[in-house]
Design an enzyme around this catalytic site. Structure first.
Site, PDB file in Angstrom:
ATOM      1  N   CYS A  42      31.045  40.933  43.567  1.00 27.45           N
ATOM      2  CA  CYS A  42      31.040  39.780  44.467  1.00 27.45           C
ATOM      3  C   CYS A  42      30.552  40.161  45.864  1.00 27.45           C
ATOM      4  O   CYS A  42      30.519  41.341  46.235  1.00 27.45           O
ATOM      5  CB  CYS A  42      32.461  39.215  44.648  1.00 27.45           C
ATOM      6  SG  CYS A  42      33.326  38.788  43.132  1.00 27.45           S
ATOM      7  N   CYS A  46      33.397  36.299  49.239  1.00 25.33           N
ATOM      8  CA  CYS A  46      33.714  35.464  48.077  1.00 25.33           C
ATOM      9  C   CYS A  46      35.074  34.778  48.251  1.00 25.33           C
ATOM     10  O   CYS A  46      36.051  35.401  48.666  1.00 25.33           O
ATOM     11  CB  CYS A  46      33.733  36.317  46.810  1.00 25.33           C
ATOM     12  SG  CYS A  46      34.014  35.352  45.304  1.00 25.33           S
ATOM     13  N   ARG A  71      28.983  42.486  36.313  1.00 27.50           N
ATOM     14  CA  ARG A  71      28.274  41.208  36.198  1.00 27.50           C
ATOM     15  C   ARG A  71      28.422  40.422  37.501  1.00 27.50           C
ATOM     16  O   ARG A  71      29.467  40.499  38.163  1.00 27.50           O
ATOM     17  CB  ARG A  71      28.842  40.370  35.047  1.00 27.50           C
ATOM     18  CG  ARG A  71      28.895  41.092  33.713  1.00 27.50           C
ATOM     19  CD  ARG A  71      29.399  40.169  32.606  1.00 27.50           C
ATOM     20  NE  ARG A  71      30.645  39.485  32.934  1.00 27.50           N
ATOM     21  CZ  ARG A  71      31.848  40.014  32.840  1.00 27.50           C
ATOM     22  NH1 ARG A  71      31.980  41.276  32.417  1.00 27.50           N
ATOM     23  NH2 ARG A  71      32.918  39.317  33.141  1.00 27.50           N
ATOM     24  N   CYS A  73      29.252  37.507  40.115  1.00 30.47           N
ATOM     25  CA  CYS A  73      30.270  36.464  40.219  1.00 30.47           C
ATOM     26  C   CYS A  73      29.607  35.088  40.161  1.00 30.47           C
ATOM     27  O   CYS A  73      28.549  34.861  40.758  1.00 30.47           O
ATOM     28  CB  CYS A  73      31.027  36.626  41.534  1.00 30.47           C
ATOM     29  SG  CYS A  73      32.207  35.291  41.897  1.00 30.47           S
ATOM     30  N   CYS A  76      30.369  33.185  44.077  1.00 32.87           N
ATOM     31  CA  CYS A  76      29.669  33.529  45.323  1.00 32.87           C
ATOM     32  C   CYS A  76      28.202  33.890  45.098  1.00 32.87           C
ATOM     33  O   CYS A  76      27.457  34.111  46.056  1.00 32.87           O
ATOM     34  CB  CYS A  76      30.378  34.657  46.051  1.00 32.87           C
ATOM     35  SG  CYS A  76      30.374  36.246  45.173  1.00 32.87           S
TER      36      CYS A  76
END
Length: 354
Positions: A42, A46, A71, A73, A76
């Site tokens: 993130c 975020c 991965r 987010c 955000c």
């Protein structure tokens, strides 16, 4: 996972965790957090609930976070343009879009609870110009629109929100390299403004082709306009042609995800070598990128990497001649005259075309 930083130039864990808890916008574009328990990374701003400090890993770029198996987010959007993650920037851009003719000042920023120096740094970092400069360009756009429609100079001046004719003419001259009254004369090329999701653009065309398309905030825009004017002995005026309408429609389709290739006829003003590079740029499909080395090889000049880079930088028809698709050999985003934040956003848009 341990707490060590993945990039040596990031500060210590405690400093970054404090910034995460505070959602400090000063770290936009400089650091990302990966959460070991979720496998998600993130922005530090975020809005999601904050993880425990022991579950945080820190990254200098989205590329590093993804390489480590995290991965992005979905709240955000850390793969998007960094400006989108800065709440201060988002707020002021929304206000500017709502009232583009407002005369902004530092006092207005203070009244909103913003420190003008913080605002200046944030906008310079994301866009290469201050918020007040962007607001002034928005007012100038109103004045330009009035002139294109044939309004008297004083009406155009008032529409642009300038207190004096000299102030309006000076701002106009900085942008075009000509005073506005000079642009009212008979001309071979006509200039008009086109709005896009990434800001205003100046388009110059005749009835057959587009000669220039530049983002309004580009520092080299006045010089590019002067050079183009020299090609036609100063006969550049204000107005609109069918090519402007075609360009505007193509840009709208491109940003909406419907047109990976901008089918607009162009006239390229440059040396034979520059034109060769620009034609090669047009051959790069949307959703793909090339390094300067690859571009040099594509035109049969594998050792002319620096010359290719210079030609790329002097392109005056943005997006239609997609110089933003050239990146560093290591995959990093290199300089883009329209602003790295725009290059970041354009490449993100074009992922949908891949």
């Amino acid at each position: 996972m341990d707490r060590v930083n993945d990039m040596l130039d990031l500060p210590d864990h405690d400093t970054l965790y404090a910034a995460l808890v505070a959602r400090d916008p000063a770290w936009e574009g400089r650091a990302l957090v990966g959460v070991a328990t979720t496998g998600i990374f993130c922005r530090l701003t975020c809005p999601a609930r904050k993880p425990l400090a022991r579950n945080c890993r820190w990254f200098a770029s989205a590329k590093d976070a993804q390489a480590a198996g995290f991965r992005p987010c979905l709240r955000c959007h850390p793969l998007g343009a960094t400006a989108e993650g800065d709440p201060l920037v988002r707020d002021l851009l929304a206000r500017l879009e709502e009232t583009p003719d407002r005369r902004w000042s530092e006092s207005d920023l203070l009244a909103l609870g913003h420190d003008p120096s913080t605002v200046r740094r944030a906008f310079k970092r994301h866009f290469g110009q201050s918020f007040l400069e962007m607001a002034r360009a928005a007012r100038l756009r109103s004045g330009m629109s009035s002139l294109v429609k044939g309004s008297a100079m004083i009406e155009a001046q008032l529409d642009a929100g300038f207190n004096s004719a000299s102030g309006f003419r000076a701002a106009f001259a900085r942008l075009f390299g000509h005073a506005p009254h000079q642009l009212r004369q008979g001309s071979d090329l006509l200039a008009d403004w086109i709005d896009t999701p990434l800001g205003g653009m100046i388009a110059i065309a005749d009835d057959q082709a587009l000669h220039l398309l530049e983002f309004i905030g580009r520092k080299a825009l006045p010089e590019g306009l002067r050079r183009l004017s020299a090609h036609v002995d100063g006969r550049v005026g204000l107005g609109r042609t069918p090519v402007h309408d075609l360009t505007e429609a193509q840009l709208a389709a491109y940003f909406a995800g419907r047109a990976p290739r901008l089918e607009v006829p162009v006239t390229l003003h440059g040396t034979p070598f520059q034109q060769q590079v620009w034609r090669a740029l047009q051959a790069i499909p949307a959703g793909e990128t090339r390094s300067y080395l690859q571009l040099a090889a594509a035109i049969g000049r594998p050792t002319a990497i620096r010359a290719v880079a210079r030609a790329n930088a002097t392109n005056r028809i943005a997006l239609v001649v997609p110089c933003h698709r050239v990146i560093g050999a290591d995959g990093t985003l290199t300089g883009y005259a329209g602003g790295l934040w725009r290059k970041e956003k354009l490449i993100a848009i074009e992922r949908g075309y891949a």
